[in-house]
Design a protein around this motif. Sequence first.
Motif, PDB file in Angstrom:
ATOM      1  N   VAL A  42       0.724  -1.245   0.053  1.00 46.11           N
ATOM      2  CA  VAL A  42      -0.092   0.026  -0.087  1.00 46.11           C
ATOM      3  C   VAL A  42       0.905   1.346   0.093  1.00 46.11           C
ATOM      4  O   VAL A  42       0.535   2.194  -0.695  1.00 46.11           O
ATOM      5  CB  VAL A  42      -0.945  -0.092   1.191  1.00 46.11           C
ATOM      6  CG1 VAL A  42      -1.470   1.400   1.427  1.00 46.11           C
ATOM      7  CG2 VAL A  42      -1.944  -1.093   1.231  1.00 46.11           C
ATOM      8  N   ALA A  43       1.907   1.175   0.698  1.00 46.75           N
ATOM      9  CA  ALA A  43       2.817   2.403   0.576  1.00 46.75           C
ATOM     10  C   ALA A  43       3.561   2.641  -0.686  1.00 46.75           C
ATOM     11  O   ALA A  43       3.753   3.807  -1.165  1.00 46.75           O
ATOM     12  CB  ALA A  43       3.926   2.246   1.729  1.00 46.75           C
ATOM     13  N   ARG A  44       4.018   1.372  -1.459  1.00 48.85           N
ATOM     14  CA  ARG A  44       4.309   1.483  -2.587  1.00 48.85           C
ATOM     15  C   ARG A  44       3.279   2.177  -3.690  1.00 48.85           C
ATOM     16  O   ARG A  44       3.801   2.767  -4.586  1.00 48.85           O
ATOM     17  CB  ARG A  44       5.160   0.389  -2.829  1.00 48.85           C
ATOM     18  CG  ARG A  44       6.419  -0.119  -2.177  1.00 48.85           C
ATOM     19  CD  ARG A  44       7.002  -1.280  -2.758  1.00 48.85           C
ATOM     20  NE  ARG A  44       7.508  -1.139  -4.011  1.00 48.85           N
ATOM     21  CZ  ARG A  44       8.360  -2.347  -4.595  1.00 48.85           C
ATOM     22  NH1 ARG A  44       8.661  -3.131  -3.591  1.00 48.85           N
ATOM     23  NH2 ARG A  44       8.881  -1.885  -5.922  1.00 48.85           N
ATOM     24  N   LEU A  45       1.930   1.731  -3.302  1.00 44.54           N
ATOM     25  CA  LEU A  45       0.962   2.418  -4.397  1.00 44.54           C
ATOM     26  C   LEU A  45       1.211   3.811  -4.309  1.00 44.54           C
ATOM     27  O   LEU A  45       0.766   4.278  -5.463  1.00 44.54           O
ATOM     28  CB  LEU A  45      -0.141   1.760  -3.832  1.00 44.54           C
ATOM     29  CG  LEU A  45      -0.452   0.337  -3.965  1.00 44.54           C
ATOM     30  CD1 LEU A  45      -1.951   0.035  -3.599  1.00 44.54           C
ATOM     31  CD2 LEU A  45      -0.427  -0.020  -5.510  1.00 44.54           C
ATOM     32  N   GLU A  46       1.338   4.356  -3.184  1.00 43.72           N
ATOM     33  CA  GLU A  46       1.429   5.894  -3.370  1.00 43.72           C
ATOM     34  C   GLU A  46       2.418   6.298  -4.308  1.00 43.72           C
ATOM     35  O   GLU A  46       2.433   7.880  -4.433  1.00 43.72           O
ATOM     36  CB  GLU A  46       1.604   6.463  -2.110  1.00 43.72           C
ATOM     37  CG  GLU A  46       0.890   6.192  -0.834  1.00 43.72           C
ATOM     38  CD  GLU A  46       0.858   6.708   0.440  1.00 43.72           C
ATOM     39  OE1 GLU A  46       1.646   7.604   0.629  1.00 43.72           O
ATOM     40  OE2 GLU A  46       0.329   6.174   1.473  1.00 43.72           O
ATOM     41  N   HIS A  47       3.460   5.594  -4.845  1.00 37.43           N
ATOM     42  CA  HIS A  47       4.307   6.095  -5.675  1.00 37.43           C
ATOM     43  C   HIS A  47       4.404   5.360  -7.031  1.00 37.43           C
ATOM     44  O   HIS A  47       4.936   5.150  -8.133  1.00 37.43           O
ATOM     45  CB  HIS A  47       5.834   6.023  -5.326  1.00 37.43           C
ATOM     46  CG  HIS A  47       5.937   6.530  -3.846  1.00 37.43           C
ATOM     47  ND1 HIS A  47       6.523   7.623  -3.928  1.00 37.43           N
ATOM     48  CD2 HIS A  47       5.739   6.081  -2.728  1.00 37.43           C
ATOM     49  CE1 HIS A  47       6.875   8.330  -2.577  1.00 37.43           C
ATOM     50  NE2 HIS A  47       6.346   7.333  -1.960  1.00 37.43           N
ATOM     51  N   THR A  48       3.200   4.673  -7.453  1.00 39.14           N
ATOM     52  CA  THR A  48       2.756   3.709  -8.322  1.00 39.14           C
ATOM     53  C   THR A  48       1.816   4.695  -9.526  1.00 39.14           C
ATOM     54  O   THR A  48       0.698   4.993  -9.060  1.00 39.14           O
ATOM     55  CB  THR A  48       2.034   2.355  -7.935  1.00 39.14           C
ATOM     56  OG1 THR A  48       3.075   1.534  -7.263  1.00 39.14           O
ATOM     57  CG2 THR A  48       1.509   1.738  -9.254  1.00 39.14           C
ATOM     58  N   ARG A  49       2.109   4.482 -10.904  1.00 34.30           N
ATOM     59  CA  ARG A  49       1.102   5.079 -11.575  1.00 34.30           C
ATOM     60  C   ARG A  49       0.081   4.236 -12.095  1.00 34.30           C
ATOM     61  O   ARG A  49      -1.220   4.787 -12.120  1.00 34.30           O
ATOM     62  CB  ARG A  49       2.143   5.320 -12.947  1.00 34.30           C
ATOM     63  CG  ARG A  49       3.161   6.136 -12.616  1.00 34.30           C
ATOM     64  CD  ARG A  49       4.042   6.803 -13.990  1.00 34.30           C
ATOM     65  NE  ARG A  49       5.048   7.940 -13.661  1.00 34.30           N
ATOM     66  CZ  ARG A  49       5.641   8.593 -14.563  1.00 34.30           C
ATOM     67  NH1 ARG A  49       5.227   8.671 -16.082  1.00 34.30           N
ATOM     68  NH2 ARG A  49       6.422   9.648 -14.070  1.00 34.30           N
ATOM     69  N   VAL A  50       0.339   2.895 -12.388  1.00 40.43           N
ATOM     70  CA  VAL A  50      -0.927   2.347 -12.865  1.00 40.43           C
ATOM     71  C   VAL A  50      -0.856   0.798 -12.309  1.00 40.43           C
ATOM     72  O   VAL A  50       0.246   0.233 -12.061  1.00 40.43           O
ATOM     73  CB  VAL A  50      -0.881   2.043 -14.423  1.00 40.43           C
ATOM     74  CG1 VAL A  50      -1.973   0.967 -14.817  1.00 40.43           C
ATOM     75  CG2 VAL A  50      -0.729   3.366 -15.212  1.00 40.43           C
TER      76      VAL A  50
END
Length: 397
Positions: free
Chosen positions: A288-296
């Motif tokens: 979830v934390a990495r999703l904050e830096h994910t485009r798609v």
Amino acid sequence: MSRRGAFLTNATSCDGANRDYWAVMVDDICAALAAAGEDCRPVPFETAAVAPACDAALKGMTPPDYLVLFNLLPDIRSPGGSIWHGAQVPLLVPCLDHPAHLAETLAALLARWRAEPALPRRMVGVMEDAHRPFLAATGWPDDAVFTFAQGGPPPLEQPLAIAERSEGAVFMGSVGAPVSDSDFFAAHRIGDRDVCRGMAAAVEETLAGNDDVMDVVVRHLAHRIADPGRLCLSIAVVDGRARTLRRFRLLQSLAGVPITVFGRVDAEAAARLPHCHPAGPLPFPDIVARLEHTRVVVNDTINLRGSALIRLYYALSRGCVVATELNGFIAAAFPPGRAIIPVGPGRPEGRAMLEAMLAGGGAAEDMAAAGRVAYAAGHTWQHRIGCLLQAIGAAGP
């Protein structure tokens, strides 16, 4: 709040920490219940925490006034069998799967309840209304079944702009390569040619998504398989086979687009999907934390027709663009081409749109914002929690 419930997390762990996606869901659902005035507390699967709750439930002591646990897991057992079967407090079991996959587990729970009608109520939750007929067919009374769709956390107020995100496209979940029909049937010891033909047809029809897998399997196999237990098992087998094919075909349709997979990719799948790069299993909070830096975020439906999985909602909550297979629910809730990217075999326009979103720009920012607005309007756990609250009330004191 005079009533207090206990929501058990599951027994699986990641790197020794009991923080997989079930545990995150339990925490977030309990937070939504608290906001609605219900005191239901997460109970981690640790002896010091779970033993007192189990002991109290077996003795009818309160708290807890009721127990909640996904898929009736963990199945804590004593010499007399499953502790949950003898619980002297109401028991609520939200399914995180088609209930066909839990047929034996739910049948055993129902049998014990029928044998001891003085036991408090047992309630089973399904992700969508289309799953209710399966429980009705296996004997569950309608008033012991509730619909509890998945949701997600409150959206970020100021998510990072798509153009500023360092991670491209990601997929959450493990990926396996589908075996041939002949190898699949051999592995499941299915030798009857008529059953094999019916099952293969049922898999493809399930992939088409026009009917629930139970209806599909009954149509293709009920006249070939007389035993109800084998027919139930066939529903689960067809559903699992279709999911594997669905996921593989979705990722295959995006060949050439680099995709990071937060999960395991088996050796054959890695060879056939070289654009999918495994990051290995990670604790869900880290994802979830990495999703904050994910485009798609790429999403499959796992054969759901009237709901979606948490990975779609958690991705939207973190401000990602979501590229997903469509079902009736997703298409109505998140307008394709505006709030989400429709992808899958036969959707080259979706693939082109995904590549454009990965490049960033105004269109990507607009879609991320539209997806987040649609999500925030009706799909958080706080929007979903009313159904669980009603079930808790129906389960009794």
